[in-house]
Write a protein that holds these residues in place. Structure first.
Motif: not given
Length: 156
Positions: A34, A36, A67-69, A71, A85, A105, A107
């Motif tokens: 988890a 991020h 986190q999620n997206w 690159e 993004n 962080d 988490s």
């Protein structure tokens, strides 16, 4: 030989080294579990490269979330670059480690805060004037987070 040891500067370099190591691991292996990151940085710091529209929207500090997206995370000795993004618009960012103000962080309730000497002087002036308003303080990175503030130990 220096007359004093710059512990504040040494700790800042060590903490930025920790961030570099964490980001190198994420660039190589991805985010574990988890984990991020919320990373706040000075958009005016030399070497920061962000889109003009982002700089116009965030003329001082900007917080990004890894986190999620994300690159193209590339980490160097000086900083990192990543594509994030923003409203379905991928934007490359270049962020020197010295531009980072906070690294959190949530988490694991871990955070680092880098304060400049100027900020410490402003805080001391506010305390002298009796203007210490808790509503003016930045939000904490998380309940019981480990935030390290070292510049107040640095000699001016």
């Amino acid at each position: 030989m220096a007359k004093t040891i710059d512990y504040g500067g040494l700790m800042h370099r060590a903490m930025r080294g920790l961030i570099r190591t964490v980001l190198e691991d994420v660039a190589r292996d991805g985010l574990p579990g988890a984990h991020h990151f919320f990373i706040t940085f000075d958009t005016n710091y030399p070497g920061v490269a962000i889109a003009d529209w982002l700089h116009a929207r965030y003329p001082g500090d900007m917080t990004v979330v890894i986190q999620n997206w994300f690159e193209n995370l590339v980490v160097t000795d000086e900083g990192f670059s990543v594509t994030l993004n923003f409203g379905n618009s991928p934007e490359p960012l270049i962020i020197p480690f010295d531009a980072i103000r906070t690294f959190v962080d949530p988490s694991v309730e871990f955070g680092l805060r880098f304060e400049s000497h100027d900020q410490d002087e402003d805080e001391e002036e506010d305390e002298e004037d009796g203007d210490d308003d808790p509503e003016d303080d930045p939000p904490s990175p998380g309940r019981d987070a480990q935030v390290v503030q070292l510049d107040r130990f640095r000699k001016g």
